[in-house]
Design a protein around this motif. Sequence first.
Motif, PDB file in Angstrom:
ATOM      1  N   ASP A  71       0.819  -1.207   0.000  1.00  0.00           N
ATOM      2  CA  ASP A  71       0.000   0.000   0.000  1.00  0.00           C
ATOM      3  C   ASP A  71       0.857   1.264   0.000  1.00  0.00           C
ATOM      4  OD1 ASP A  71      -2.230  -1.593  -0.118  1.00  0.00           O
ATOM      5  OD2 ASP A  71      -2.742  -1.377   2.009  1.00  0.00           O
ATOM      6  N   ALA A  72       2.001   1.229   0.677  1.00  0.00           N
ATOM      7  CA  ALA A  72       2.909   2.384   0.660  1.00  0.00           C
ATOM      8  C   ALA A  72       3.479   2.595  -0.747  1.00  0.00           C
ATOM      9  CB  ALA A  72       4.037   2.192   1.668  1.00  0.00           C
ATOM     10  N   ASN A  73       3.810   1.510  -1.434  1.00  0.00           N
ATOM     11  CA  ASN A  73       4.302   1.623  -2.805  1.00  0.00           C
ATOM     12  C   ASN A  73       3.245   2.218  -3.725  1.00  0.00           C
ATOM     13  OD1 ASN A  73       7.004   0.119  -3.892  1.00  0.00           O
ATOM     14  ND2 ASN A  73       6.413  -0.522  -1.835  1.00  0.00           N
ATOM     15  N   LEU A  74       2.025   1.756  -3.591  1.00  0.00           N
ATOM     16  CA  LEU A  74       0.951   2.260  -4.436  1.00  0.00           C
ATOM     17  C   LEU A  74       0.622   3.713  -4.111  1.00  0.00           C
ATOM     18  CD1 LEU A  74      -1.393  -0.856  -4.484  1.00  0.00           C
ATOM     19  CD2 LEU A  74       0.139  -0.073  -6.298  1.00  0.00           C
ATOM     20  N   ALA A  75       0.573   4.035  -2.828  1.00  0.00           N
ATOM     21  CA  ALA A  75       0.239   5.405  -2.424  1.00  0.00           C
ATOM     22  C   ALA A  75       1.294   6.401  -2.873  1.00  0.00           C
ATOM     23  CB  ALA A  75       0.065   5.472  -0.902  1.00  0.00           C
ATOM     24  N   GLY A  76       2.546   5.965  -2.949  1.00  0.00           N
ATOM     25  CA  GLY A  76       3.631   6.850  -3.368  1.00  0.00           C
ATOM     26  C   GLY A  76       3.809   6.937  -4.870  1.00  0.00           C
ATOM     27  N   SER A  77       2.909   6.326  -5.618  1.00  0.00           N
ATOM     28  CA  SER A  77       3.048   6.300  -7.074  1.00  0.00           C
ATOM     29  C   SER A  77       2.123   7.312  -7.727  1.00  0.00           C
ATOM     30  CB  SER A  77       2.722   4.903  -7.610  1.00  0.00           C
ATOM     31  OG  SER A  77       3.660   3.970  -7.152  1.00  0.00           O
ATOM     32  N   ASP A  78       2.719   8.187  -8.524  1.00  0.00           N
ATOM     33  CA  ASP A  78       1.911   9.103  -9.322  1.00  0.00           C
ATOM     34  C   ASP A  78       1.449   8.368 -10.577  1.00  0.00           C
ATOM     35  OD1 ASP A  78       4.154   9.030 -11.002  1.00  0.00           O
ATOM     36  OD2 ASP A  78       4.808  11.052 -10.479  1.00  0.00           O
ATOM     37  N   ASP A  79       0.780   9.076 -11.471  1.00  0.00           N
ATOM     38  CA  ASP A  79       0.251   8.456 -12.677  1.00  0.00           C
ATOM     39  C   ASP A  79       1.341   7.764 -13.492  1.00  0.00           C
ATOM     40  OD1 ASP A  79      -1.972   7.984 -14.536  1.00  0.00           O
ATOM     41  OD2 ASP A  79      -0.856   9.334 -15.863  1.00  0.00           O
ATOM     42  N   PHE A  80       2.501   8.394 -13.603  1.00  0.00           N
ATOM     43  CA  PHE A  80       3.622   7.816 -14.354  1.00  0.00           C
ATOM     44  C   PHE A  80       4.063   6.490 -13.743  1.00  0.00           C
ATOM     45  CE2 PHE A  80       8.139   7.302 -15.263  1.00  0.00           C
ATOM     46  CZ  PHE A  80       8.165   7.477 -16.639  1.00  0.00           C
ATOM     47  N   MET A  81       4.292   6.456 -12.433  1.00  0.00           N
ATOM     48  CA  MET A  81       4.765   5.247 -11.757  1.00  0.00           C
ATOM     49  C   MET A  81       3.687   4.181 -11.621  1.00  0.00           C
ATOM     50  SD  MET A  81       7.938   5.365 -11.472  1.00  0.00           S
ATOM     51  CE  MET A  81       8.121   3.855 -10.532  1.00  0.00           C
ATOM     52  N   MET A  82       2.418   4.575 -11.691  1.00  0.00           N
ATOM     53  CA  MET A  82       1.350   3.575 -11.637  1.00  0.00           C
ATOM     54  C   MET A  82       1.387   2.674 -12.863  1.00  0.00           C
ATOM     55  SD  MET A  82      -0.257   3.108  -8.891  1.00  0.00           S
ATOM     56  CE  MET A  82      -1.512   2.000  -9.517  1.00  0.00           C
ATOM     57  N   THR A  83       1.954   3.143 -13.959  1.00  0.00           N
ATOM     58  CA  THR A  83       2.123   2.283 -15.128  1.00  0.00           C
ATOM     59  C   THR A  83       3.004   1.096 -14.751  1.00  0.00           C
ATOM     60  OG1 THR A  83       1.851   4.143 -16.624  1.00  0.00           O
ATOM     61  CG2 THR A  83       2.927   2.179 -17.524  1.00  0.00           C
ATOM     62  N   PHE A  84       4.097   1.353 -14.045  1.00  0.00           N
ATOM     63  CA  PHE A  84       4.966   0.279 -13.573  1.00  0.00           C
ATOM     64  C   PHE A  84       4.248  -0.580 -12.534  1.00  0.00           C
ATOM     65  CE2 PHE A  84       7.775  -1.285 -10.230  1.00  0.00           C
ATOM     66  CZ  PHE A  84       8.527  -2.189 -10.962  1.00  0.00           C
ATOM     67  N   GLN A  85       3.603   0.049 -11.563  1.00  0.00           N
ATOM     68  CA  GLN A  85       2.908  -0.696 -10.510  1.00  0.00           C
ATOM     69  C   GLN A  85       1.869  -1.646 -11.107  1.00  0.00           C
ATOM     70  OE1 GLN A  85       3.605  -0.894  -7.353  1.00  0.00           O
ATOM     71  NE2 GLN A  85       5.046   0.781  -7.168  1.00  0.00           N
ATOM     72  N   ARG A  86       1.153  -1.182 -12.105  1.00  0.00           N
ATOM     73  CA  ARG A  86       0.146  -2.008 -12.751  1.00  0.00           C
ATOM     74  C   ARG A  86       0.799  -3.185 -13.470  1.00  0.00           C
ATOM     75  NH1 ARG A  86      -4.446  -2.218 -13.082  1.00  0.00           N
ATOM     76  NH2 ARG A  86      -6.201  -1.228 -13.927  1.00  0.00           N
ATOM     77  N   ALA A  87       1.875  -2.912 -14.196  1.00  0.00           N
ATOM     78  CA  ALA A  87       2.566  -3.970 -14.939  1.00  0.00           C
ATOM     79  C   ALA A  87       3.121  -5.042 -14.002  1.00  0.00           C
ATOM     80  CB  ALA A  87       3.688  -3.372 -15.790  1.00  0.00           C
ATOM     81  N   VAL A  88       3.796  -4.621 -12.942  1.00  0.00           N
ATOM     82  CA  VAL A  88       4.391  -5.603 -12.030  1.00  0.00           C
ATOM     83  C   VAL A  88       3.311  -6.366 -11.261  1.00  0.00           C
ATOM     84  CG1 VAL A  88       4.784  -4.131  -9.987  1.00  0.00           C
ATOM     85  CG2 VAL A  88       6.336  -5.989 -10.486  1.00  0.00           C
ATOM     86  N   THR A  89       2.243  -5.694 -10.916  1.00  0.00           N
ATOM     87  CA  THR A  89       1.166  -6.363 -10.184  1.00  0.00           C
ATOM     88  C   THR A  89       0.468  -7.394 -11.071  1.00  0.00           C
ATOM     89  OG1 THR A  89       0.857  -4.446  -8.747  1.00  0.00           O
ATOM     90  CG2 THR A  89      -0.970  -5.997  -8.876  1.00  0.00           C
ATOM     91  N   GLU A  90       0.212  -7.040 -12.315  1.00  0.00           N
ATOM     92  CA  GLU A  90      -0.458  -7.976 -13.226  1.00  0.00           C
ATOM     93  C   GLU A  90       0.456  -9.125 -13.632  1.00  0.00           C
ATOM     94  OE1 GLU A  90      -1.979  -5.655 -16.483  1.00  0.00           O
ATOM     95  OE2 GLU A  90      -3.480  -4.671 -15.214  1.00  0.00           O
ATOM     96  N   LEU A  91       1.678  -8.800 -14.067  1.00  0.00           N
ATOM     97  CA  LEU A  91       2.561  -9.833 -14.618  1.00  0.00           C
ATOM     98  C   LEU A  91       3.211 -10.697 -13.541  1.00  0.00           C
ATOM     99  CD1 LEU A  91       4.221  -7.771 -17.468  1.00  0.00           C
ATOM    100  CD2 LEU A  91       2.483  -9.558 -17.685  1.00  0.00           C
TER     101      LEU A  91
END
Length: 126
Positions: free
Chosen positions: A24-44
Amino acid sequence: MADSDLFERGLKKRRQVLGEKYVDANLAGSDDFMMTFQRAVTELAWGYAWSRPGLDQKTRSLLTLGILGGLGRFQELGIYINAALASGATVDEIKEALVQITVYCGTPAGRQAFLAAHDALKSHTD
């Protein structure tokens, strides 16, 4: 499976393995740009690889330690020490995984892996 389903399954597994607070700390600290990475790593990584049948979570955790140590990703290795413990790996099993890193990846990688693991284990018992 829709991308959103893969993300939700991955998010559940990621929280289970790494802990809700960390994820949750990783997600909360992610702006729109970094959420692209968060989404990719979470899905894959989490929705696909970590959620597959065939290997239990402990085995996946120990393999991940070997991979991270072999790649020299020692900060990440420290994070995954806690995941390995939470998955049921013992300190002795973690040590044995680190010995494999030392033998197959060289003593500099092994030393750094042992140091990262040692730090993580000390903070886990404090």
